[in-house]
Design a protein around this motif. Sequence first.
Motif, PDB file in Angstrom:
ATOM      1  N   LEU A 144       0.838  -1.211   0.000  1.00  0.00           N
ATOM      2  CA  LEU A 144       0.000   0.000   0.000  1.00  0.00           C
ATOM      3  C   LEU A 144       0.873   1.260   0.000  1.00  0.00           C
ATOM      4  O   LEU A 144       0.593   2.217  -0.722  1.00  0.00           O
ATOM      5  N   LYS A 145       1.942   1.230   0.786  1.00  0.00           N
ATOM      6  CA  LYS A 145       2.849   2.398   0.826  1.00  0.00           C
ATOM      7  C   LYS A 145       3.458   2.643  -0.547  1.00  0.00           C
ATOM      8  O   LYS A 145       3.487   3.766  -1.042  1.00  0.00           O
ATOM      9  N   ALA A 146       3.959   1.566  -1.151  1.00  0.00           N
ATOM     10  CA  ALA A 146       4.601   1.709  -2.463  1.00  0.00           C
ATOM     11  C   ALA A 146       3.585   2.154  -3.511  1.00  0.00           C
ATOM     12  O   ALA A 146       3.895   2.967  -4.394  1.00  0.00           O
ATOM     13  N   TYR A 147       2.393   1.655  -3.415  1.00  0.00           N
ATOM     14  CA  TYR A 147       1.320   1.975  -4.366  1.00  0.00           C
ATOM     15  C   TYR A 147       0.961   3.449  -4.277  1.00  0.00           C
ATOM     16  O   TYR A 147       0.857   4.147  -5.291  1.00  0.00           O
ATOM     17  N   LEU A 148       0.795   3.915  -3.037  1.00  0.00           N
ATOM     18  CA  LEU A 148       0.427   5.334  -2.856  1.00  0.00           C
ATOM     19  C   LEU A 148       1.530   6.240  -3.380  1.00  0.00           C
ATOM     20  O   LEU A 148       1.256   7.279  -3.977  1.00  0.00           O
ATOM     21  N   THR A 149       2.772   5.838  -3.183  1.00  0.00           N
ATOM     22  CA  THR A 149       3.895   6.633  -3.694  1.00  0.00           C
ATOM     23  C   THR A 149       3.891   6.603  -5.226  1.00  0.00           C
ATOM     24  O   THR A 149       4.033   7.647  -5.869  1.00  0.00           O
ATOM     25  N   ALA A 150       3.696   5.415  -5.800  1.00  0.00           N
ATOM     26  CA  ALA A 150       3.755   5.288  -7.258  1.00  0.00           C
ATOM     27  C   ALA A 150       2.648   6.091  -7.947  1.00  0.00           C
ATOM     28  O   ALA A 150       2.851   6.628  -9.028  1.00  0.00           O
ATOM     29  N   LEU A 151       1.505   6.194  -7.287  1.00  0.00           N
ATOM     30  CA  LEU A 151       0.373   6.886  -7.925  1.00  0.00           C
ATOM     31  C   LEU A 151       0.229   8.336  -7.452  1.00  0.00           C
ATOM     32  O   LEU A 151      -0.741   9.014  -7.807  1.00  0.00           O
ATOM     33  N   LYS A 152       1.198   8.810  -6.668  1.00  0.00           N
ATOM     34  CA  LYS A 152       1.112  10.138  -6.051  1.00  0.00           C
ATOM     35  C   LYS A 152       0.877  11.243  -7.080  1.00  0.00           C
ATOM     36  O   LYS A 152       0.031  12.103  -6.908  1.00  0.00           O
ATOM     37  N   LYS A 153       1.617  11.153  -8.174  1.00  0.00           N
ATOM     38  CA  LYS A 153       1.557  12.251  -9.140  1.00  0.00           C
ATOM     39  C   LYS A 153       0.487  12.043 -10.203  1.00  0.00           C
ATOM     40  O   LYS A 153       0.331  12.846 -11.107  1.00  0.00           O
TER      41      LYS A 153
END
Length: 279
Positions: free
Chosen positions: A21-30
């Motif tokens: 979830l952490k990596a996903y939120l970072t990947a989709l941040k922009k």
Amino acid sequence: MAREFGGSWTREKLDIIENYLKAYLTALKKQRFERWYIDAFAGDGSIRLAASGKKDLFEVRELTHGSARQALSLEPGFEKYLFIENDPSAAANLAKLREAYPDKRIRVMEGDANDHLRELCQKSNWTGRRAVLFLDPAGMQVNWETMEAIAATRAIDVWIWFPLGVGVNRLLVRSGEINPAWEDRLDRVFGTKEWRTAFYAVRKEQTLFGEEEHKLKTATPQAIADYYNERLKSIFPAVASNPRMMRNARKSPLYLLCFAAANPKGAPIALRIAQHLLK
Ligand SMILES: C[S@@+](CC[C@H](N)C(=O)[O-])C[C@H]1O[C@@H](n2cnc3c(N)ncnc32)[C@H](O)[C@@H]1O
């Protein structure tokens, strides 16, 4: 009230989900997608873990965040949280999480996960929306039709806690004389009747009364794991090639943690992250 759900594999599972979830939120941040977190067997927010991994009267048990609270604690988090749970008291506790997390949009859906998920997948507008879904049943509740509905969204990344040893392998009795209700359950989980030939061989024997046919179980836990992962590959554009087998202290396989991504464009990065976490 917290529910108890096992030993070290529970921690391992929750850690993998949290890191994804952490990596996903970072990947989709922009990106401009609205991001949802869907927890389809959500529990009540908390779990008690056997700290020593053993079960005896004097054991210390650790009260910790279950998958729902774990996801809500991430900052900045998802735009929306959907929790599905069929136990009314657990669902009521999930609804109370709105007080603990007043800035989060939380929807609790009480009832069967298959019913709610199919409707959610089919009726939501997935354009401009992406989701991570966690399927964490204790048994064989997830129907193949549900997996098909998830894949058809082309928007959901899904983690599946597959009941390899606690469910499927137990129902596949050695004699092959499987109770019809269990056969039906296996058909629904795999979405095909073909598992019969994949998991059993037919041996012919000459007896005094002529030729007799016997079924012989050929399926090992690894073969069942490979079979389910192949089934996922038949409907999802990307499936982690290294699902993790979780075993008890005696090394018997209990569950298989699988990952599949429904969005073809996002699949390569989703897969890279998931496979890294599953290593
Ligand atoms: C293993 S627990 C989930 C634990 C949770 N993910 C956590 O980390 O706290 C499984 C949950 O699924 C619920 N459940 C069982 N069958 C269900 C169904 N058909 N639909 C929705 N929820 C179900 C149970 O009441 C139980 O709370």
